[in-house]
Design a protein around this motif. Structure first.
Motif, PDB file in Angstrom:
ATOM      1  N   ASP A 138       0.849  -1.191   0.000  1.00 59.37           N
ATOM      2  CA  ASP A 138       0.000   0.000   0.000  1.00 59.37           C
ATOM      3  C   ASP A 138       0.889   1.246   0.000  1.00 59.37           C
ATOM      4  OD1 ASP A 138      -1.770   2.066   0.465  1.00 59.37           O
ATOM      5  OD2 ASP A 138      -2.951   0.962   1.945  1.00 59.37           O
ATOM      6  N   SER A 141      -0.471   4.326   2.038  1.00 56.70           N
ATOM      7  CA  SER A 141      -0.356   4.154   3.481  1.00 56.70           C
ATOM      8  C   SER A 141       1.050   4.516   3.970  1.00 56.70           C
ATOM      9  CB  SER A 141      -0.682   2.704   3.850  1.00 56.70           C
ATOM     10  OG  SER A 141      -0.357   2.441   5.202  1.00 56.70           O
ATOM     11  N   GLU A 173      -8.218  -1.683  -2.957  1.00 54.92           N
ATOM     12  CA  GLU A 173      -7.726  -2.554  -1.897  1.00 54.92           C
ATOM     13  C   GLU A 173      -8.387  -3.926  -1.987  1.00 54.92           C
ATOM     14  OE1 GLU A 173      -7.058  -2.490   2.930  1.00 54.92           O
ATOM     15  OE2 GLU A 173      -8.314  -0.973   1.984  1.00 54.92           O
ATOM     16  N   ASN A 211       0.886  -2.745   4.803  1.00 53.62           N
ATOM     17  CA  ASN A 211       0.669  -1.309   4.956  1.00 53.62           C
ATOM     18  C   ASN A 211       1.288  -0.842   6.268  1.00 53.62           C
ATOM     19  OD1 ASN A 211      -1.198  -1.988   7.027  1.00 53.62           O
ATOM     20  ND2 ASN A 211      -2.884  -2.058   5.550  1.00 53.62           N
TER      21      ASN A 211
END
Length: 232
Positions: A138, A141, A173, A211
């Motif tokens: 991610d 993030s 996601e 993340n």
């Protein structure tokens, strides 16, 4: 390289082991014995193997460091198989919302999160080994927490040791995540990943979403979280 390409679909494909010359746009370091293409019976297709020192065996895209990838989607996804007791690293150069270049270095070598003004070292938390893994990183993030947000992913460098089947970006996601669980069954991505990017149905594999929240939880459980220079 991708700046003028359409990136509004579910995925943008960056690498596949199939084709005549999958690494034509990659810079390879380590020699043909260290980075090679081979047919993998388990996934019923070609993959690239990186073997040797994690310091010297690597593949980087784009080949020319002066060119930026310009990838916009939030998740970088790698289908990899990491052997037991071997190091594995990925370095990502991103452009943040202040148009500054920042480096994220994710590695099995790192034991804690370490941040300086332009560089962050991030441990691979709970990385599964000896199994094919869809590793979803991610980018938003990490860059939102450590730097000044995310604009583009511009350079990808993959270090030994691993086998890699595909690399692509995703904008959505993965579904079905539990709050405390970074691992998913392979089925939870079926609706998001095009059939051409999926593992064959009979391949045993897991999906891991990495993340900042997962890394911090793991670090704090181990009492390891440290910051060399407070995040911007």
């Amino acid at each position: 390289m991708f700046k003028n390409n359409y990136q509004g679909g579910a995925v943008v494909e960056i690498f596949s082991g199939q084709g005549n010359d999958p690494v034509a746009k990659w810079k390879l370091s380590g020699g043909p014995s260290a980075i090679r293409k081979e047919f993998n019976k388990e996934v019923k297709g070609f993959v690239y193997c990186l073997e040797g020192s994690s310091q010297t065996v690597k593949m980087q895209m784009p080949e020319n460091g002066k060119i930026a990838l310009g990838l916009l989607q939030r998740f970088l996804v790698l289908q990899v198989n990491i052997p037991q007791r071997k190091d594995f690293s990925i370095e990502l150069v991103i452009t943040d919302s202040e148009h500054l270049k920042r480096r994220l270095h994710l590695s099995t070598v790192h034991k804690e999160v370490s941040v300086t003004l332009l560089h962050a070292k991030i441990p691979f938390v709970g990385l599964k080994r000896n199994i094919w893994t869809t590793l979803c990183i991610d980018l938003v993030s990490f860059t939102s927490e450590l730097f000044k947000g995310f604009l583009t992913l511009d350079v990808i460098t993959l270090f030994a040791t691993c086998k890699v089947r595909r690399i692509f970006t995703m904008k959505t996601e993965p579904a079905g995540m539990l709050n405390d669980d970074m691992f998913l069954s392979g089925d939870s991505l079926v609706d998001l990943i095009p059939r051409s990017c999926q593992f064959p149905p009979d391949v045993c594999h897991v999906t891991q979403v990495l993340n900042m929240e997962n890394v911090q939880k793991a670090d704090m459980r181990a009492g390891l979280l440290s910051t060399d220079c407070g995040s911007s």
